[in-house]
Design an enzyme around this catalytic site. Structure first.
Site, PDB file in Angstrom:
ATOM      1  N   ARG A  88      -8.780  19.989  -2.450  1.00 31.18           N
ATOM      2  CA  ARG A  88      -7.821  19.461  -3.362  1.00 31.18           C
ATOM      3  C   ARG A  88      -7.577  20.775  -3.702  1.00 31.18           C
ATOM      4  O   ARG A  88      -8.021  21.703  -4.281  1.00 31.18           O
ATOM      5  CB  ARG A  88      -8.790  18.688  -4.263  1.00 31.18           C
ATOM      6  CG  ARG A  88      -7.697  18.269  -5.601  1.00 31.18           C
ATOM      7  CD  ARG A  88      -8.682  17.579  -6.437  1.00 31.18           C
ATOM      8  NE  ARG A  88      -9.298  16.379  -6.082  1.00 31.18           N
ATOM      9  CZ  ARG A  88     -10.408  15.634  -6.689  1.00 31.18           C
ATOM     10  NH1 ARG A  88     -11.001  16.157  -7.619  1.00 31.18           N
ATOM     11  NH2 ARG A  88     -10.827  14.387  -6.314  1.00 31.18           N
ATOM     12  N   LYS A 221     -17.782  17.158 -15.002  1.00 36.47           N
ATOM     13  CA  LYS A 221     -16.150  17.483 -14.953  1.00 36.47           C
ATOM     14  C   LYS A 221     -15.414  17.316 -16.450  1.00 36.47           C
ATOM     15  O   LYS A 221     -16.023  16.624 -17.212  1.00 36.47           O
ATOM     16  CB  LYS A 221     -15.387  16.406 -13.936  1.00 36.47           C
ATOM     17  CG  LYS A 221     -15.911  15.008 -14.386  1.00 36.47           C
ATOM     18  CD  LYS A 221     -14.952  14.278 -13.575  1.00 36.47           C
ATOM     19  CE  LYS A 221     -15.519  13.782 -12.127  1.00 36.47           C
ATOM     20  NZ  LYS A 221     -15.077  12.642 -11.421  1.00 36.47           N
ATOM     21  N   CYS A 447      -6.654   3.971  -5.624  1.00 36.93           N
ATOM     22  CA  CYS A 447      -7.267   5.412  -5.256  1.00 36.93           C
ATOM     23  C   CYS A 447      -7.588   5.449  -3.718  1.00 36.93           C
ATOM     24  O   CYS A 447      -7.272   4.440  -3.083  1.00 36.93           O
ATOM     25  CB  CYS A 447      -8.647   5.477  -5.907  1.00 36.93           C
ATOM     26  SG  CYS A 447      -9.998   4.185  -5.035  1.00 36.93           S
TER      27      CYS A 447
HETATM   28 FE1  SRM Z   1     -12.011  10.539  -8.832  1.00 38.14          FE
HETATM   29  C1  SRM Z   1     -15.021  11.045  -7.763  1.00 38.14           C
HETATM   30  C2  SRM Z   1     -10.796  10.791  -5.662  1.00 38.14           C
HETATM   31  C3  SRM Z   1      -8.933  11.008 -10.362  1.00 38.14           C
HETATM   32  C4  SRM Z   1     -13.006   9.337 -11.883  1.00 38.14           C
HETATM   33  N1  SRM Z   1     -12.769  10.919  -7.101  1.00 38.14           N
HETATM   34  C5  SRM Z   1     -14.099  11.212  -6.712  1.00 38.14           C
HETATM   35  C6  SRM Z   1     -14.405  11.555  -5.268  1.00 38.14           C
HETATM   36  C7  SRM Z   1     -14.256  13.014  -5.365  1.00 38.14           C
HETATM   37  C8  SRM Z   1     -15.760  10.789  -4.549  1.00 38.14           C
HETATM   38  C9  SRM Z   1     -16.859  11.559  -4.686  1.00 38.14           C
HETATM   39  O1  SRM Z   1     -17.473  12.086  -6.020  1.00 38.14           O
HETATM   40  O2  SRM Z   1     -17.262  12.078  -3.738  1.00 38.14           O
HETATM   41  C10 SRM Z   1     -13.071  10.790  -4.840  1.00 38.14           C
HETATM   42  C11 SRM Z   1     -12.696  11.452  -3.341  1.00 38.14           C
HETATM   43  C12 SRM Z   1     -12.133  10.350  -2.499  1.00 38.14           C
HETATM   44  C13 SRM Z   1     -11.454  10.957  -1.331  1.00 38.14           C
HETATM   45  O3  SRM Z   1     -11.853  10.478  -0.289  1.00 38.14           O
HETATM   46  O4  SRM Z   1     -10.334  11.572  -1.526  1.00 38.14           O
HETATM   47  C14 SRM Z   1     -12.099  10.939  -5.906  1.00 38.14           C
HETATM   48  N2  SRM Z   1     -10.081  10.893  -7.987  1.00 38.14           N
HETATM   49  C15 SRM Z   1      -9.719  10.822  -6.698  1.00 38.14           C
HETATM   50  C16 SRM Z   1      -8.326  11.024  -6.610  1.00 38.14           C
HETATM   51  C17 SRM Z   1      -7.963  11.538  -5.128  1.00 38.14           C
HETATM   52  C18 SRM Z   1      -7.862   9.421  -6.374  1.00 38.14           C
HETATM   53  C19 SRM Z   1      -6.582   9.208  -6.062  1.00 38.14           C
HETATM   54  O5  SRM Z   1      -6.466   8.466  -5.087  1.00 38.14           O
HETATM   55  O6  SRM Z   1      -5.716   9.702  -6.571  1.00 38.14           O
HETATM   56  C20 SRM Z   1      -8.099  11.554  -7.772  1.00 38.14           C
HETATM   57  C21 SRM Z   1      -7.946  12.855  -7.627  1.00 38.14           C
HETATM   58  C22 SRM Z   1      -7.465  13.429  -9.118  1.00 38.14           C
HETATM   59  C23 SRM Z   1      -7.277  15.143  -8.987  1.00 38.14           C
HETATM   60  O7  SRM Z   1      -6.278  15.550  -8.330  1.00 38.14           O
HETATM   61  O8  SRM Z   1      -8.080  15.777  -9.537  1.00 38.14           O
HETATM   62  C24 SRM Z   1      -9.130  11.005  -8.776  1.00 38.14           C
HETATM   63  N3  SRM Z   1     -11.170  10.227 -10.753  1.00 38.14           N
HETATM   64  C25 SRM Z   1      -9.832  10.349 -10.968  1.00 38.14           C
HETATM   65  C26 SRM Z   1      -9.314   9.737 -12.295  1.00 38.14           C
HETATM   66  C27 SRM Z   1      -7.990   9.557 -12.774  1.00 38.14           C
HETATM   67  C28 SRM Z   1      -7.644  10.671 -13.587  1.00 38.14           C
HETATM   68  O9  SRM Z   1      -8.470  11.785 -14.062  1.00 38.14           O
HETATM   69  O10 SRM Z   1      -6.452  10.662 -14.185  1.00 38.14           O
HETATM   70  C29 SRM Z   1     -10.673   9.468 -12.657  1.00 38.14           C
HETATM   71  C30 SRM Z   1     -11.108   8.665 -14.186  1.00 38.14           C
HETATM   72  C31 SRM Z   1     -10.837   9.505 -15.061  1.00 38.14           C
HETATM   73  C32 SRM Z   1     -12.172  10.008 -15.692  1.00 38.14           C
HETATM   74  O11 SRM Z   1     -12.230  11.157 -14.996  1.00 38.14           O
HETATM   75  O12 SRM Z   1     -13.004   9.452 -16.503  1.00 38.14           O
HETATM   76  C33 SRM Z   1     -11.730   9.684 -11.465  1.00 38.14           C
HETATM   77  N4  SRM Z   1     -13.748  10.184  -9.733  1.00 38.14           N
HETATM   78  C34 SRM Z   1     -14.181   9.900 -10.817  1.00 38.14           C
HETATM   79  C35 SRM Z   1     -15.464   9.623 -11.034  1.00 38.14           C
HETATM   80  C36 SRM Z   1     -16.110   9.165 -12.563  1.00 38.14           C
HETATM   81  C37 SRM Z   1     -16.628   9.966 -13.324  1.00 38.14           C
HETATM   82  C38 SRM Z   1     -17.341   9.648 -14.402  1.00 38.14           C
HETATM   83  O13 SRM Z   1     -16.921  10.083 -15.492  1.00 38.14           O
HETATM   84  O14 SRM Z   1     -18.162   8.726 -14.373  1.00 38.14           O
HETATM   85  C39 SRM Z   1     -16.142  10.063  -9.974  1.00 38.14           C
HETATM   86  C40 SRM Z   1     -17.424  10.009  -9.646  1.00 38.14           C
HETATM   87  C41 SRM Z   1     -18.012  11.317 -10.328  1.00 38.14           C
HETATM   88  O15 SRM Z   1     -17.895  12.056 -10.826  1.00 38.14           O
HETATM   89  O16 SRM Z   1     -19.373  11.188  -9.919  1.00 38.14           O
HETATM   90  C42 SRM Z   1     -15.022  10.374  -8.957  1.00 38.14           C
HETATM   91 FE1  SF4 Z   2     -13.056   7.175  -6.986  1.00 36.25          FE
HETATM   92 FE2  SF4 Z   2     -12.002   5.261  -5.500  1.00 36.25          FE
HETATM   93 FE3  SF4 Z   2     -13.672   6.842  -4.428  1.00 36.25          FE
HETATM   94 FE4  SF4 Z   2     -14.464   5.130  -6.324  1.00 36.25          FE
HETATM   95  S1  SF4 Z   2     -13.649   4.655  -4.415  1.00 36.25           S
HETATM   96  S2  SF4 Z   2     -14.856   7.166  -6.492  1.00 36.25           S
HETATM   97  S3  SF4 Z   2     -12.405   5.161  -7.668  1.00 36.25           S
HETATM   98  S4  SF4 Z   2     -11.660   7.234  -4.991  1.00 36.25           S
END
Ligand code: SRM
Ligand code: SF4
Length: 573
Positions: A88, A221, A447
């Protein structure tokens, strides 16, 4: 405004950090996030890296994953999982020059699946990189002036900002804060340069001493977004720290500051919840922005010192804010900064949309926003989007700006160059593709989920387009075609596609099953509520058929679907 330190604060000692999670130990003994990454990258016996290094590599912007579609087949053949990595980029405010887009296009083709995935936080991800391709990829990005530092891990992530210069005549001035904040909060370790770019090891490591992150970084994060009213496409209140630009008479005056947003939840864990950030005050920037930068910095130091390090599920800033109280957090911030926040200025948001098609700004520059379904840039049977964007970039006449809705804007195009870009967009059917996509589809996002996300319980970006086909039939049936209903889907409750801030949110519970949430608003000021649990496709369509029928029959003139749903009494709990 008083510059004196607060006297009415009742200081609370930072908690004793006991029962630390294993990740805390990994960070602390990592030698500045180096771990054993150098050795593991050279190990050709496996496509994976060690478990500890998997935690550390995130801080360098990469995740180890495997192709979940092929797990069974590989297991039958007694092969290890098909490991690969997702990378990323760090793109504060989501901006690439045409030269950088060309580089990205080729790097994606040579090293990853080829698909460029625009994320919900205005950057891009590449998937499917084999371990051996990581270093060449980072080196190639580096040559293009790009890096992936701190886009994952327990640090401040990619800083987002209202993408479209149409949003304000001082857009560039506001946008410039993304790079400044990103730099201010970037980890000091030199590890990225040593591991991925083969730079010399530091003889004297004192230069990488990190007063902000120290040796255990943040508990979790951390996310920062900047909105420019009236558009809230960045979903500013879903960030740990949300800044809202206050602009008066075309002058940037300052920022409202909000803390404690976050969406991630865990099914079955009632202690976890989605939360919108609470506005705690205003900081002017007309006579310099030292105060703003200081406040941003200290919001992080408080979270560093008080955040939960014994349960990662409860470690985000929102839980710290709710544990100690918003007033306490504000006062602690004022104590650490040495100044008081002013009263928040009134703001008014109207929507979170992308401005599709051609638009012109106050300087006469042109912008084209194509429709990119779920942020996936690839050539498929419907449209050769990736080829078209490469050709646009090769003209050198358009910048690439990413939006918080997983889209991009071909940007800053001079009047004399517009026709040439338009011809390319016509040639590849991008204009038709954008104009013919329904309002429902253009306002939907999903997502990544399967096959790469290890946390996915259900499909999202591969399935939402199919579901939208079927929902479109209902929308047509109930004559709601012009409604910009915001629909979002995620494969699990982590909320990466911000489904809890949608009018209709689908959150994966198991293959083919989703919780359905209803009644978010258009402005991003209200979270939705759970409506029905664990629905399969047939049940989703049945429910929506009924809901659309009711909406059509009983809505107040001009009422949005989410607002209509909010007025009803359908919810659990
Ligand atoms: Fe996310 C984890 C993808 C925005 C909340 N997110 C992940 C992971 C890295 C899975 C992992 O931990 O192994 C996903 C990778 C999937 C893949 O194969 O690519 C993933 N998140 C994404 C993306 C790519 C979704 C998308 O389709 O666009 C977004 C990348 C953003 C970026 O460029 O940095 C993405 N993630 C978000 C958002 C939305 C936002 O930030 O506006 C959220 C909700 C807001 C928030 O953070 O509360 C979000 N992602 C999470 C969480 C839950 C965090 C929590 O507080 O519980 C996880 C799981 C974790 O961190 O343990 C997670
Ligand atoms: Fe994020 Fe979607 Fe993966 Fe759940 S399934 S961690 S919402 S990318």
């Amino acid at each position: 405004m008083s510059e004196t330190k607060q006297t009415n604060v009742v200081p609370v000692e930072p908690p004793k950090q006991v029962n630390l999670t294993p990740v805390e130990r990994i960070k602390q003994k990592s030698d500045g996030l180096r771990g054993t990454l150098v050795e593991r990258l050279q190990d050709e016996v496996t496509g994976a890296i060690s478990e500890d290094d998997q935690s550390l590599v995130k801080f360098h912007g990469m995740y180890q994953q495997d192709d979940r579609d092929r797990r069974e087949e590989r297991a039958e053949k007694k092969l290890e999982r098909l490991y690969s990595f997702m990378i990323r980029l760090r793109l504060p405010g989501g901006f690439l020059t045409p030269e950088q887009w060309i580089a990205l296009h080729h790097i994606a083709g040579e090293n990853s699946t080829g698909t460029i995935k625009i994320t919900t936080r205005m950057t891009v991800q590449l998937h499917g990189l084999l371990k051996s391709r990581l270093k060449p990829t980072i080196k190639a990005f580096n040559e293009a002036g790009l890096d992936s530092i701190a886009t994952c891990g327990d640090v401040n992530r990619n800083v987002t900002c209202a993408a479209h210069p149409l949003q304000s005549e001082v857009h560039e001035q506001v946008h410039a804060y993304t790079a400044r904040i990103s730099e201010l909060l970037k980890p000091k370790t030199h590890a990225y340069y040593e591991i991925w770019l083969d730079e010399e090891k530091l003889a004297d490591k004192s230069s990488e001493e990190d007063p902000l992150y120290q040796d255990r970084y943040l508990p979790r994060k951390f996310k920062i977004g900047i909105a420019i009213p009236p558009n809230n496409e960045v979903d500013v209140f879903t960030n740990d720290l949300g800044l809202t630009a206050i602009i008066e008479k075309k002058t940037l005056k300052g920022f409202n500051i909000a803390i404690g947003g976050g969406l991630g939840t865990t099914h079955g864990n009632a202690e976890t919840y989605a939360r919108l950030a609470t506005t705690i005050g205003y900081i002017p920037v007309t006579s310099g922005d030292d105060k703003l930068m200081k406040a941003i910095y200290e919001v992080l130091t408080i979270q560093r010192d008080y955040g939960n390090r014994s349960d990662r599920k409860l470690a985000r800033l929102k839980y710290t804010v709710d544990k100690y109280g918003i007033e306490w957090y504000k006062e602690e911030l004022e104590r650490r900064t040495g100044f008081r926040l002013e009263e928040a200025r009134p703001v008014s948001f109207t929507d979170r949309i992308d401005y599709y098609g051609w638009r012109q700004n106050h300087k006469g520059l042109w912008y084209y926003t194509p429709f990119i379904e779920n942020g996936r840039v690839l050539d498929d049977e419907k449209v050769a989007l990736k080829t078209a964007l490469l050709e646009v970039a090769q003209t050198g006449k358009a910048n690439f700006r990413f939006t918080g809705n997983q889209n991009l804007i071909l940007a800053d195009i001079n009047k004399k160059d517009k026709a040439a870009i338009d011809t390319i967009l016509e040639k590849y059917g991008i204009i038709r593709h954008t104009e013919t996509a329904s309002a429902l589809r253009k306002n939907a996002m999903a997502c990544v989920a399967l096959p790469t996300c290890p946390l996915a319980l259900a499909e999202a970006q591969r399935y939402l387009p199919v579901l939208i086909d079927k929902i479109e039939e209902l929308v047509n049936k109930h004559e709601l075609n012009d409604e910009n209903i915001i629909t979002r889907m995620t494969g699990c409750p982590n909320g990466c596609g911000r489904p809890y801030a949608a009018e209709i949110g689908f959150v994966g519970t198991a293959p083919g099953h989703y919780n359905m949430h209803l009644a978010g608003d258009h402005e991003g000021l209200r979270l939705n509520r759970i409506y029905k649990e664990n629905l399969d496709e047939a049940s989703i369509l049945r429910e929506l058929d009924l809901l659309f029928w009711l909406y059509r029959k009983e809505r107040i003139t001009g009422e949005k679907f989410g607002d209509f749903a909010w007025r009803q009494k359908w919810y659990k709990g």
